[in-house]
Design a protein around this motif. Structure first.
Motif, PDB file in Angstrom:
ATOM      1  N   GLU A 133       7.040 -34.463  22.953  1.00 58.39           N
ATOM      2  CA  GLU A 133       7.905 -33.301  23.132  1.00 58.39           C
ATOM      3  C   GLU A 133       9.360 -33.659  22.803  1.00 58.39           C
ATOM      4  N   HIS A 157       9.908 -33.779  19.096  1.00 62.71           N
ATOM      5  CA  HIS A 157      10.089 -32.420  18.593  1.00 62.71           C
ATOM      6  C   HIS A 157      11.540 -31.975  18.780  1.00 62.71           C
ATOM      7  N   VAL A 162       5.429 -26.283  15.480  1.00 64.22           N
ATOM      8  CA  VAL A 162       4.386 -27.173  15.983  1.00 64.22           C
ATOM      9  C   VAL A 162       3.170 -26.378  16.435  1.00 64.22           C
ATOM     10  N   ARG A 188      10.182 -25.385  23.713  1.00 62.72           N
ATOM     11  CA  ARG A 188       9.771 -25.917  22.414  1.00 62.72           C
ATOM     12  C   ARG A 188      10.474 -25.203  21.263  1.00 62.72           C
ATOM     13  N   ALA A 231      13.422 -24.335  16.362  1.00 59.59           N
ATOM     14  CA  ALA A 231      12.009 -24.713  16.273  1.00 59.59           C
ATOM     15  C   ALA A 231      11.145 -23.546  16.740  1.00 59.59           C
ATOM     16  N   GLY A 253       4.299 -29.227  12.452  1.00 59.21           N
ATOM     17  CA  GLY A 253       3.914 -30.389  13.253  1.00 59.21           C
ATOM     18  C   GLY A 253       2.528 -30.246  13.842  1.00 59.21           C
TER      19      GLY A 253
END
Length: 270
Positions: A55, A58, A70, A88, A93, A116
């Motif tokens: 995590e 990321h 992801v 996230r 992202a 991802g």
């Protein structure tokens, strides 16, 4: 639980983990940093695994200006799912739902963006087995075929912790460099072989990092849950030492029995 703890830590610090903190909180070699700086006009595939703090990897990439879409599985608790999705999705992202993920990966790569995948997942279909630490592991391979066909760059990226402080080391390996062309074969067969080689390189990169830092691998993740026909179930007597004989086939006599047991377990286990 690991992901929630990691994201919880990120949530507590999201006000002060900024781009200016990268050198203070993250260590990366010059060669690995150069790999991240290379352009990816045909998209970038970020392949990580259940070792280190995926995590935070990321989040690091987002801070570096490489927001990653992801692939994730929806959490049954909708409130927790919403909060983790929010964390996230910081700094541009986003997430791709696991159901129908291949289409999401394709579209992301076509836009020249980064996708991802935590690819070291047990594949319940038991279609392809690749050795992981010398033991056959049922492995997803469809994502690799998508990457080969797309021409995207493929990097293995991991983020192990350094000691007990809030510091991390960024690991970057180029998985796609020098993939063989397999000339003389049909285009479809060559693509399949290239995809298999990409999967093997990914598994090797994961193995090397786990051997280096075994304490940072999520061993409770049952990577060998789906077993080849004729091989016994590995996850019984978990409190006892592993019997090496369970890693070998037990012959044709037990093949049908073990196949039925594996099918039953795959149907009910998470």
């Amino acid at each position: 639980q690991h992901a929630f703890a990691s994201l919880g830590g990120m949530a507590l610090r999201e006000r002060w983990v900024r781009e200016g903190d990268l050198e203070r909180l993250f260590t990366i070699s010059r060669e690995e940093d150069d790999l991240l700086r290379e352009p990816h006009p045909r998209g970038l595939a970020v392949l990580s695994s259940h070792v280190g703090d995926w995590e935070m990897a990321h989040h690091y990439l987002a801070l570096r200006g490489i927001p990653v879409a992801v692939v994730t599985r929806r959490i049954s608790n909708r409130f927790l799912d919403r909060e983790i999705t929010r964390l996230r999705s910081l700094r541009g992202a986003r997430t791709i739902p696991k159901r129908g993920a291949l289409a999401g990966i394709r579209s992301t790569l076509r836009r020249g963006e980064a996708a991802g995948v935590l690819a070291d997942q047990n594949c319940p279909a038991r279609e392809r087995f690749f050795d992981f630490f010398g033991v056959p592991a049922s492995t997803y391979t469809e994502y690799a075929r998508v990457l080969v066909r797309s021409g995207a760059r493929a990097l293995f990226i991991a983020c192990p912790r350094e000691g007990f402080r809030f510091r991390f080391r960024i690991i970057v390996r180029d998985l796609g460099a020098g993939l063989p062309d397999f000339t003389g074969m049909s285009r479809r067969e060559a693509a399949r072989l290239r995809a298999d080689e990409l999967v093997r390189r990914y598994i090797k990169a994961t193995e090397e990092l786990v051997r280096e830092q075994p304490d940072q691998y999520l061993w409770m993740h049952r990577r060998w849950k789906s077993r080849p026909t004729g091989t016994p179930w590995l996850y019984h007597d978990l409190g006892e030492p592993l019997d090496p004989r369970t890693l070998e086939p037990d012959g044709a006599e037990g093949a049908a029995r073990n196949a039925d047991q594996n099918a039953a377990r795959n149907a009910v286990e998470p």
